[in-house]
Design an enzyme around this catalytic site. Structure first.
Site, PDB file in Angstrom:
ATOM      1  N   ASP A 101       0.445  -3.314  12.817  1.00  0.00           N
ATOM      2  CA  ASP A 101       0.911  -3.937  11.368  1.00  0.00           C
ATOM      3  C   ASP A 101       1.138  -5.508  11.574  1.00  0.00           C
ATOM      4  OD1 ASP A 101       3.121  -4.559   9.513  1.00  0.00           O
ATOM      5  OD2 ASP A 101       2.534  -2.379   8.928  1.00  0.00           O
ATOM      6  N   THR A 113      -1.496   7.510  -1.004  1.00  0.00           N
ATOM      7  CA  THR A 113      -2.568   7.484  -1.788  1.00  0.00           C
ATOM      8  C   THR A 113      -3.515   6.162  -1.162  1.00  0.00           C
ATOM      9  OG1 THR A 113      -1.463   5.788  -3.162  1.00  0.00           O
ATOM     10  CG2 THR A 113      -1.351   8.200  -3.627  1.00  0.00           C
ATOM     11  N   ARG A 140       0.902  -0.968  -0.107  1.00  0.00           N
ATOM     12  CA  ARG A 140       0.212  -0.067  -0.044  1.00  0.00           C
ATOM     13  C   ARG A 140       0.767   1.298   0.106  1.00  0.00           C
ATOM     14  NH1 ARG A 140      -4.107   0.522   5.187  1.00  0.00           N
ATOM     15  NH2 ARG A 140      -2.041   1.162   6.262  1.00  0.00           N
TER      16      ARG A 140
END
Length: 211
Positions: free
Chosen positions: A202, A107, A103
């Site tokens: 994460d 954005t 990713r």
């Protein structure tokens, strides 16, 4: 899109330990492995089989075996690697491909950086492994990628999903019954950094450390 949330006390128990920030990487890896095996049981419920005759020590009987071509298991790098053993434990005859999608943190769009998949996936049932279905962009890109190569059906196996990400995937695939998402839980929302809340952090960092 079909969504299946694995409602099982063992799934909830293992997921709770995964969420705990005090859980160290070795324990985290082991629990992910165990949890994915439980999810894999649900994810393979509709795998295609055909009649197959065998001889037992007593007589001849007809059972089933998986049809050809063999399923393809595709972990999305890098966090998806932590789910591979748990999935192939239940599908030992499946082939394994690798897809690198990450990713863009500005954005939030998925960018492909690695691909080790067969060129022709005609008739294949593809199992995509990605711990976190957050914005949905990575999973949509992976689904489009394997369908473009001829995949017959796609099942995504994720530990957690955010409602926002599920909506993105559902909008992208519509009413296709050949796309299924199997998750351990659907969490509350995404935060401003597009992390799942309450989530587990994460997944890649907790599996392998910060790189």
């Amino acid at each position: 899109m079909r969504l299946h949330v694995a409602d099982h006390p063992l799934v909830a128990h293992k997921l709770t330990i995964l969420r705990d920030e005090r859980t160290d990487s070795p324990t985290f890896r082991r629990l992910v492995d165990e949890l994915v095996t439980l999810l894999a049981y649900e994810a393979t419920r509709d795998v295609q089989v055909e009649p197959h005759e065998v001889r037992t020590p007593v007589t001849t009987t007809t059972g089933v075996r998986m049809t050809s071509p063999r399923p393809l298991v595709v972990p999305i790098l890098r966090a998806g690697l932590g789910m591979l053993d748990g999935m192939t434990r239940l599908l030992p005859t499946a082939e394994v491909g690798f897809l690198g999608l990450q990713r863009d943190e500005k954005t939030f769009q998925a960018v492909t950086y690695a691909n080790r998949l067969p060129e022709d996936l005609t008739g294949r049932h593809v199992f995509l492994l990605d711990p976190m279905l957050a914005t949905g962009g990575t999973l949509v890109a992976a689904i489009d990628y394997v369908f473009a190569r001829g995949a017959r059906e796609v099942t995504a196996v994720c530990l957690l999903a955010a409602p926002e990400g599920l909506r993105v995937v559902d909008d992208a695939v519509g009413d296709r019954v050949d796309v299924q998402v199997v998750v351990a839980a659907v969490d509350e929302r995404l935060n401003e950094k597009a992390y799942i809340v309450p989530g587990l952090g994460d997944a890649g960092d907790r599996l392998y450390g910060v790189v």
